[in-house]
Design a protein around this motif. Sequence first.
Motif, mmCIF file in Angstrom:
data_model
loop_
_atom_site.group_PDB
_atom_site.id
_atom_site.type_symbol
_atom_site.label_atom_id
_atom_site.label_comp_id
_atom_site.label_asym_id
_atom_site.label_seq_id
_atom_site.Cartn_x
_atom_site.Cartn_y
_atom_site.Cartn_z
ATOM 1 N N PHE A 47 0.746 -1.249 0.023
ATOM 2 C CA PHE A 47 -0.188 -0.054 0.006
ATOM 3 C C PHE A 47 0.684 1.364 -0.020
ATOM 4 N N LYS A 50 2.539 1.771 -3.496
ATOM 5 C CA LYS A 50 1.354 2.056 -4.527
ATOM 6 C C LYS A 50 1.004 3.256 -4.120
ATOM 7 N N TYR A 52 -1.718 3.669 -1.954
ATOM 8 C CA TYR A 52 -3.026 3.472 -1.962
ATOM 9 C C TYR A 52 -3.421 4.243 -0.817
ATOM 10 N N SER A 53 -4.865 4.640 -0.605
ATOM 11 C CA SER A 53 -5.198 5.557 0.579
ATOM 12 C C SER A 53 -6.656 4.658 1.205
ATOM 13 N N ASP A 56 -9.193 4.638 -1.529
ATOM 14 C CA ASP A 56 -9.193 3.274 -2.230
ATOM 15 C C ASP A 56 -9.734 2.270 -1.809
ATOM 16 N N ILE A 57 -9.551 1.918 -0.461
ATOM 17 C CA ILE A 57 -10.005 0.610 0.026
ATOM 18 C C ILE A 57 -11.448 0.828 0.076
ATOM 19 N N GLU A 58 -12.015 1.922 0.343
ATOM 20 C CA GLU A 58 -13.686 1.998 0.374
ATOM 21 C C GLU A 58 -14.312 1.899 -0.719
ATOM 22 N N HIS A 59 -13.427 2.267 -1.861
ATOM 23 C CA HIS A 59 -13.829 2.230 -3.209
ATOM 24 C C HIS A 59 -13.919 0.799 -3.728
ATOM 25 N N TRP A 60 -12.820 -0.122 -3.333
ATOM 26 C CA TRP A 60 -12.934 -1.383 -3.605
ATOM 27 C C TRP A 60 -13.861 -2.237 -2.906
ATOM 28 N N GLU A 63 -17.346 -1.521 -4.919
ATOM 29 C CA GLU A 63 -17.289 -2.092 -6.324
ATOM 30 C C GLU A 63 -17.585 -3.696 -5.728
#
Length: 71
Positions: A47, A50, A52-53, A56-60, A63
């Motif tokens: 993380f 790359k 990541y924040s 990003d985790i919430e978006h994943w 999805e």
Amino acid sequence: MPALNAAQLEIIKLFDRDLSEKDLRELKQVLIEFLAKKVVEEADKAFDEKGYSLADIEHWKIEHYKLKAEK
């Protein structure tokens, strides 16, 4: 069967003596905690590398649940 690696050989040495069921459960727990710590360390490293924040985790997560709901 391939040759055993150093970690496997060390674990086999641990079982050179009989372990009680309680000791075996404790040993399994120690190994699980050790491996879980390594997974978290590798995930944190990935993380960071790359960039990541939490967003990003919430978006994943969103999805993932959208895809799951479509099935």
